[in-house]
Design a protein around this motif. Structure first.
Motif, PDB file in Angstrom:
ATOM      1  N   PRO A 125       0.787  -1.156   0.046  1.00 55.37           N
ATOM      2  CA  PRO A 125       0.107  -0.109  -0.033  1.00 55.37           C
ATOM      3  C   PRO A 125       0.956   1.462  -0.059  1.00 55.37           C
ATOM      4  O   PRO A 125       2.139   1.220   0.719  1.00 55.37           O
ATOM      5  N   GLU A 241       1.031  -9.747   3.635  1.00 49.42           N
ATOM      6  CA  GLU A 241      -0.279  -8.593   3.731  1.00 49.42           C
ATOM      7  C   GLU A 241      -1.288  -8.947   2.429  1.00 49.42           C
ATOM      8  O   GLU A 241      -0.846  -9.084   1.242  1.00 49.42           O
ATOM      9  N   HIS A 359       6.575   0.075  12.062  1.00 44.82           N
ATOM     10  CA  HIS A 359       5.474   0.845  11.393  1.00 44.82           C
ATOM     11  C   HIS A 359       5.402   2.288  11.807  1.00 44.82           C
ATOM     12  O   HIS A 359       4.875   3.113  11.213  1.00 44.82           O
ATOM     13  N   GLU A 401      10.619  -6.064  10.173  1.00 38.66           N
ATOM     14  CA  GLU A 401      11.052  -6.024   8.956  1.00 38.66           C
ATOM     15  C   GLU A 401      12.478  -6.400   9.310  1.00 38.66           C
ATOM     16  O   GLU A 401      13.104  -5.456   9.852  1.00 38.66           O
TER      17      GLU A 401
HETATM   18  C1  PEP Z   1       3.694  -3.169   6.235  1.00 40.73           C
HETATM   19  O1  PEP Z   1       3.653  -3.962   7.056  1.00 40.73           O
HETATM   20  O2  PEP Z   1       4.819  -3.163   5.432  1.00 40.73           O
HETATM   21  C2  PEP Z   1       2.888  -2.066   6.373  1.00 40.73           C
HETATM   22  C3  PEP Z   1       2.504  -1.422   5.219  1.00 40.73           C
HETATM   23  O3  PEP Z   1       2.440  -1.779   7.641  1.00 40.73           O
HETATM   24  P1  PEP Z   1       0.968  -1.136   8.003  1.00 40.73           P
HETATM   25  O4  PEP Z   1      -0.146  -1.758   7.405  1.00 40.73           O
HETATM   26  O5  PEP Z   1       0.980  -1.234   9.520  1.00 40.73           O
HETATM   27  O6  PEP Z   1       1.410   0.389   7.959  1.00 40.73           O
END
Ligand code: PEP
Ligand code: CO
Length: 453
Positions: A125, A241, A359, A401
């Motif tokens: 995203p 995700e 994050h 990460e």
């Molecule tokens: C992610 O895990 O890379 C991420 C975009 O996290 P979040 O949805 O918590 O912003």
């Protein structure tokens, strides 16, 4: 004997496609509708990457973590890339997770559930649809499953063929992960081997002395005639995700044992902070899957949001079904998290709570890098344990990460990575990752906190 094949209820099948009627954030804009149809048809015929039986075992493991009898370690790249799905890189990530798991298991005498952000983490995203460089505006990079990182029009165009490449790269990644974890490499008697090949640093040295203790314990047990079959292989799960419906829907399959739908793109999937709207497509879709699922929760989450998410995603309060991944930021976690865990505790539910200390702690350095301070990451982890201790709830895992490679993306740690070093060894196309040494250091901190739990 063949198991009975149970067909899905037509209402279940229709439900899986309900997402098309709902607002879906963060989806690609594929230019060629026919190509997309062909790609989805092809994906829907390819074999599942994981099997429903494995997914069920994971759910039981997560249930035990939610009850305080295990701990979940989930980690990997922010965004996997096709180019980095090489044997060396995958091995380094698996080794790093195995090392962290040993530190945690030994330090806390708890089983550790090992889960990669791997074999499917190819879509991201983004906060903006576009990116502008020197007056040129192009679509933002959305992960290798959607477009390329190179800053030119052809590369940044959304191309559905990439979904197929994401599938095949996930398959070969998972194949190697399974070979490593089932084929002898993960044997606990190789605990020293996993440290080889990494540059020397204080965390390695600390690990080495822990490995020696484990060795001694194993030799003692061997002398006593213990049977080591359980040490030879390890369970290892993969997760990502669940962002792209054009990938997830064709890979959602009906389990022939039960007639129910499973995401077979990975064992565990989660919804991100940007796509978890209650009336949005992602929450509706995940509510219909049988997998254990996660939801990210940022600092503005309200207790009623969490209760609504539980009712929608886990109405039967099934053990192991739901994981909340909190990502509050070091400065906010001690204020923002208590109300959420208390509301859930008071409702009588027992989801798994894990911390994502990455994050909520993003910064931009003076020389222009997206980074995170290792001290902030550590502080959020401490805050997570403090809040749960005060509420009498269970801090059940971490989500990070990381990479096994010697990159310089997060600031600090025992190697004192500074802003200038970022210029030499920054590789991530997306968020900054802990490197091998920082990951081990974090594991030691968590092991201490867990020991006290
Ligand atoms: C992610 O895990 O890379 C991420 C975009 O996290 P979040 O949805 O918590 O912003
Ligand atoms: Co990220």
């Amino acid at each position: 004997m063949n198991e009975p094949v149970v067909a899905a209820d037509p209402a279940v099948m229709a439900g899986l496609d309900n997402y098309v009627n709902l607002p879906a954030a963060q989806q690609p804009t594929w230019p060629d509708a026919q190509k997309l149809i062909d790609v989805k048809a092809e994906l829907s015929k390819l074999p599942p990457l994981v099997f429903a039986g494995e997914v069920d075992i994971l759910k039981a493991r997560i249930a035990s973590a939610a009850a305080g009898k295990a701990f979940l370690l989930q980690g990997g790249d922010c965004a996997e890339t096709f180019a980095d799905a090489t044997a060396d890189r995958i091995r380094n990530r698996v080794k790093t997770l195995l090392q962290m798991a040993v530190v945690l298991t030994y330090g806390a005498s708890l089983p550790v559930i090992k889960m990669g952000r791997m074999a499917g983490q190819f879509a991201k995203p983004r906060s903006s649809n576009d990116e502008t460089r020197e007056g040129v505006t192009l679509p933002a990079y959305r992960g290798d499953a959607v477009n390329g990182y190179d800053f030119d029009e052809a590369s940044r165009a959304h191309n559905p063929e990439r979904l197929l490449k994401a599938y095949h790269t996930s398959a070969s990644t998972l194949n190697l992960v399974r070979a490593f974890t089932q084929g002898g490499f993960a044997d606990l008697r190789s605990v020293h081997e996993w440290n080889r090949g990494f540059t020397n640093n204080p965390a390695n040295v600390r690990y080495e002395s822990l490995a020696k203790e484990i060795d001694r314990a194993i030799k003692f047990m061997a002398a006593c005639g213990a049977d080591f079959d359980a040490l030879k292989t390890t369970e290892f799960y993969v997760s990502h995700e669940a962002l792209l419906f054009d990938y997830e829907r064709p890979l959602t399959r009906i389990d022939s044992r039960t007639g129910t739908p499973y995401a077979t793109s990975g064992h565990f999937v989660w919804v991100g902070e940007r796509t978890r709207q209650m009336d949005g497509a992602h929450i509706d879709y995940l509510s219909r899957l049988r997998n254990p699922i996660g939801v990210k929760l940022g600092p503005n989450t309200k207790p009623e949001d969490v209760l609504d998410l539980m009712d929608k995603l886990d109405p039967n309060r099934e053990p192991g079904r739901l994981t909340f991944i909190t990502r509050m930021g070091a400065t906010k976690i001690r204020e923002a998290l208590p109300a959420l865990v208390e509301a859930v505790r008071d409702s009588g539910a027992q989801p798994l709570w894990i911390t994502d200390p990455m994050h909520g702690n993003g910064i931009t350095t003076k020389n222009g890098y997206k980074s995170r301070r290792f001290d902030d990451v550590m502080d959020e982890v401490r805050g997570f344990f403090e809040v749960h201790r005060a509420a009498g709830t269970i801090p059940g895992g971490i989500h990070i990460e990381l990479t096994g490679d010697d990159v310089a993306e997060c600031l600090g740690g025992s190697e004192h990575i500074d802003e200038a070093t970022l210029e030499q060894r920054y590789e991530s196309l997306c968020d900054p990752r802990l490197n091998h040494s920082q990951s081990l250091e974090l594991a030691f901190l968590v092991a201490e906190a867990l020991g006290k739990r």
